[in-house]
Design a protein around this motif. Structure first.
Motif, PDB file in Angstrom:
ATOM      1  N   THR A  54       0.844  -1.193   0.000  1.00  0.00           N
ATOM      2  CA  THR A  54       0.000   0.000   0.000  1.00  0.00           C
ATOM      3  C   THR A  54       0.882   1.246   0.000  1.00  0.00           C
ATOM      4  O   THR A  54       2.074   1.164   0.292  1.00  0.00           O
ATOM      5  N   PRO A  55       0.312   2.419  -0.293  1.00  0.00           N
ATOM      6  CA  PRO A  55       1.103   3.655  -0.302  1.00  0.00           C
ATOM      7  C   PRO A  55       1.808   3.955   1.023  1.00  0.00           C
ATOM      8  O   PRO A  55       2.857   4.584   1.041  1.00  0.00           O
ATOM      9  N   ASP A  56       1.265   3.475   2.143  1.00  0.00           N
ATOM     10  CA  ASP A  56       1.917   3.726   3.436  1.00  0.00           C
ATOM     11  C   ASP A  56       2.974   2.674   3.777  1.00  0.00           C
ATOM     12  O   ASP A  56       3.542   2.688   4.867  1.00  0.00           O
ATOM     13  N   GLY A  57       3.263   1.735   2.852  1.00  0.00           N
ATOM     14  CA  GLY A  57       4.323   0.755   3.039  1.00  0.00           C
ATOM     15  C   GLY A  57       3.906  -0.577   3.620  1.00  0.00           C
ATOM     16  O   GLY A  57       4.717  -1.475   3.792  1.00  0.00           O
ATOM     17  N   HIS A  58       2.623  -0.748   3.935  1.00  0.00           N
ATOM     18  CA  HIS A  58       2.125  -2.004   4.509  1.00  0.00           C
ATOM     19  C   HIS A  58       2.001  -3.059   3.407  1.00  0.00           C
ATOM     20  O   HIS A  58       1.460  -2.795   2.340  1.00  0.00           O
ATOM     21  N   ARG A  59       2.505  -4.279   3.664  1.00  0.00           N
ATOM     22  CA  ARG A  59       2.382  -5.385   2.712  1.00  0.00           C
ATOM     23  C   ARG A  59       1.229  -6.286   3.129  1.00  0.00           C
ATOM     24  O   ARG A  59       1.126  -6.656   4.295  1.00  0.00           O
ATOM     25  N   ASP A  60       0.381  -6.646   2.170  1.00  0.00           N
ATOM     26  CA  ASP A  60      -0.769  -7.495   2.451  1.00  0.00           C
ATOM     27  C   ASP A  60      -0.859  -8.579   1.382  1.00  0.00           C
ATOM     28  O   ASP A  60      -0.818  -8.283   0.190  1.00  0.00           O
ATOM     29  N   THR A  61      -0.959  -9.839   1.805  1.00  0.00           N
ATOM     30  CA  THR A  61      -1.108 -10.968   0.899  1.00  0.00           C
ATOM     31  C   THR A  61      -2.534 -11.483   0.996  1.00  0.00           C
ATOM     32  O   THR A  61      -3.050 -11.680   2.101  1.00  0.00           O
ATOM     33  N   PHE A  62      -3.163 -11.713  -0.142  1.00  0.00           N
ATOM     34  CA  PHE A  62      -4.551 -12.155  -0.153  1.00  0.00           C
ATOM     35  C   PHE A  62      -4.810 -13.041  -1.354  1.00  0.00           C
ATOM     36  O   PHE A  62      -4.073 -13.036  -2.331  1.00  0.00           O
ATOM     37  N   ARG A  63      -5.869 -13.824  -1.262  1.00  0.00           N
ATOM     38  CA  ARG A  63      -6.231 -14.774  -2.312  1.00  0.00           C
ATOM     39  C   ARG A  63      -7.056 -14.068  -3.382  1.00  0.00           C
ATOM     40  O   ARG A  63      -7.896 -13.222  -3.076  1.00  0.00           O
ATOM     41  N   VAL A  64      -6.806 -14.436  -4.646  1.00  0.00           N
ATOM     42  CA  VAL A  64      -7.520 -13.841  -5.777  1.00  0.00           C
ATOM     43  C   VAL A  64      -7.968 -14.940  -6.734  1.00  0.00           C
ATOM     44  O   VAL A  64      -7.537 -16.090  -6.625  1.00  0.00           O
ATOM     45  N   THR A  65      -8.811 -14.574  -7.677  1.00  0.00           N
ATOM     46  CA  THR A  65      -9.248 -15.515  -8.701  1.00  0.00           C
ATOM     47  C   THR A  65      -8.151 -15.690  -9.750  1.00  0.00           C
ATOM     48  O   THR A  65      -7.206 -14.908  -9.822  1.00  0.00           O
ATOM     49  N   ARG A  66      -8.291 -16.695 -10.574  1.00  0.00           N
ATOM     50  CA  ARG A  66      -7.313 -16.926 -11.636  1.00  0.00           C
ATOM     51  C   ARG A  66      -7.281 -15.755 -12.605  1.00  0.00           C
ATOM     52  O   ARG A  66      -6.222 -15.348 -13.071  1.00  0.00           O
ATOM     53  N   HIS A  67      -8.438 -15.179 -12.891  1.00  0.00           N
ATOM     54  CA  HIS A  67      -8.508 -14.027 -13.794  1.00  0.00           C
ATOM     55  C   HIS A  67      -7.672 -12.866 -13.250  1.00  0.00           C
ATOM     56  O   HIS A  67      -6.885 -12.263 -13.982  1.00  0.00           O
ATOM     57  N   ASP A  68      -7.845 -12.555 -11.979  1.00  0.00           N
ATOM     58  CA  ASP A  68      -7.070 -11.467 -11.371  1.00  0.00           C
ATOM     59  C   ASP A  68      -5.577 -11.781 -11.385  1.00  0.00           C
ATOM     60  O   ASP A  68      -4.751 -10.922 -11.669  1.00  0.00           O
ATOM     61  N   TYR A  69      -5.228 -13.024 -11.077  1.00  0.00           N
ATOM     62  CA  TYR A  69      -3.821 -13.430 -11.061  1.00  0.00           C
ATOM     63  C   TYR A  69      -3.190 -13.288 -12.445  1.00  0.00           C
ATOM     64  O   TYR A  69      -2.065 -12.820 -12.578  1.00  0.00           O
ATOM     65  N   GLU A  70      -3.912 -13.680 -13.485  1.00  0.00           N
ATOM     66  CA  GLU A  70      -3.379 -13.622 -14.844  1.00  0.00           C
ATOM     67  C   GLU A  70      -3.229 -12.192 -15.359  1.00  0.00           C
ATOM     68  O   GLU A  70      -2.443 -11.943 -16.259  1.00  0.00           O
ATOM     69  N   HIS A  71      -3.986 -11.254 -14.809  1.00  0.00           N
ATOM     70  CA  HIS A  71      -3.955  -9.882 -15.302  1.00  0.00           C
ATOM     71  C   HIS A  71      -3.132  -8.918 -14.448  1.00  0.00           C
ATOM     72  O   HIS A  71      -2.879  -7.794 -14.862  1.00  0.00           O
ATOM     73  N   CYS A  72      -2.736  -9.327 -13.263  1.00  0.00           N
ATOM     74  CA  CYS A  72      -1.966  -8.450 -12.380  1.00  0.00           C
ATOM     75  C   CYS A  72      -0.520  -8.921 -12.311  1.00  0.00           C
ATOM     76  O   CYS A  72      -0.223  -9.966 -11.736  1.00  0.00           O
ATOM     77  N   PHE A  73       0.364  -8.145 -12.892  1.00  0.00           N
ATOM     78  CA  PHE A  73       1.775  -8.476 -12.929  1.00  0.00           C
ATOM     79  C   PHE A  73       2.546  -7.683 -11.884  1.00  0.00           C
ATOM     80  O   PHE A  73       2.033  -6.728 -11.309  1.00  0.00           O
ATOM     81  N   HIS A  74       3.782  -8.060 -11.676  1.00  0.00           N
ATOM     82  CA  HIS A  74       4.668  -7.356 -10.745  1.00  0.00           C
ATOM     83  C   HIS A  74       4.744  -5.877 -11.128  1.00  0.00           C
ATOM     84  O   HIS A  74       4.894  -5.539 -12.305  1.00  0.00           O
ATOM     85  N   ARG A  75       4.580  -5.000 -10.163  1.00  0.00           N
ATOM     86  CA  ARG A  75       4.589  -3.539 -10.298  1.00  0.00           C
ATOM     87  C   ARG A  75       3.320  -2.962 -10.928  1.00  0.00           C
ATOM     88  O   ARG A  75       3.283  -1.774 -11.231  1.00  0.00           O
ATOM     89  N   SER A  76       2.277  -3.768 -11.145  1.00  0.00           N
ATOM     90  CA  SER A  76       1.034  -3.200 -11.656  1.00  0.00           C
ATOM     91  C   SER A  76       0.203  -2.676 -10.489  1.00  0.00           C
ATOM     92  O   SER A  76       0.405  -3.049  -9.342  1.00  0.00           O
ATOM     93  N   ALA A  77      -0.734  -1.793 -10.792  1.00  0.00           N
ATOM     94  CA  ALA A  77      -1.573  -1.173  -9.758  1.00  0.00           C
ATOM     95  C   ALA A  77      -2.798  -2.049  -9.511  1.00  0.00           C
ATOM     96  O   ALA A  77      -3.564  -2.349 -10.420  1.00  0.00           O
ATOM     97  N   TYR A  78      -2.973  -2.469  -8.276  1.00  0.00           N
ATOM     98  CA  TYR A  78      -4.148  -3.248  -7.889  1.00  0.00           C
ATOM     99  C   TYR A  78      -5.134  -2.304  -7.234  1.00  0.00           C
ATOM    100  O   TYR A  78      -4.733  -1.469  -6.454  1.00  0.00           O
ATOM    101  N   PRO A  79      -6.403  -2.338  -7.517  1.00  0.00           N
ATOM    102  CA  PRO A  79      -7.188  -3.280  -8.286  1.00  0.00           C
ATOM    103  C   PRO A  79      -7.384  -2.901  -9.754  1.00  0.00           C
ATOM    104  O   PRO A  79      -8.123  -3.568 -10.462  1.00  0.00           O
TER     105      PRO A  79
END
Length: 84
Positions: A54-79
């Motif tokens: 997050t912008p304040d530096g907090h790291r959060d790991t969470f489960r996503v669907t396959r669609h979200d996983y396939e479309h979100c790459f390293h350094r991309s903006a979530y959501p």
């Protein structure tokens, strides 16, 4: 035969409808994708996870669907990356 056919068609339609509905997971916090992981489990199939910073530096790991996983790459903006 005539009584069996409508029942069979209804059963196939029900199975197709239920299989089209994928899992829904709560959305994670907005931020930058810093890690992605996919693991296969015999009992449950594939499980996809994203780690977001997050912008304040907090790291959060969470489960996503396959669609979200396939479309979100390293350094991309979530959501935002989930809407491609």
């Amino acid at each position: 035969m005539r009584k069996f056919l409508p029942g069979a068609v209804a059963a196939v339609a029900l199975v197709m409808t239920l299989s089209a509905c994928g899992p829904q997971y709560p959305p994670g916090p907005a931020g930058t994708v810093t890690d992605r992981s996919a693991a296969y489990f015999k009992s449950g199939g594939w499980r996809y996870r994203l780690t977001v910073t997050t912008p304040d530096g907090h790291r959060d790991t969470f489960r996503v669907t396959r669609h979200d996983y396939e479309h979100c790459f390293h350094r991309s903006a979530y959501p935002t990356c989930t809407h491609r």
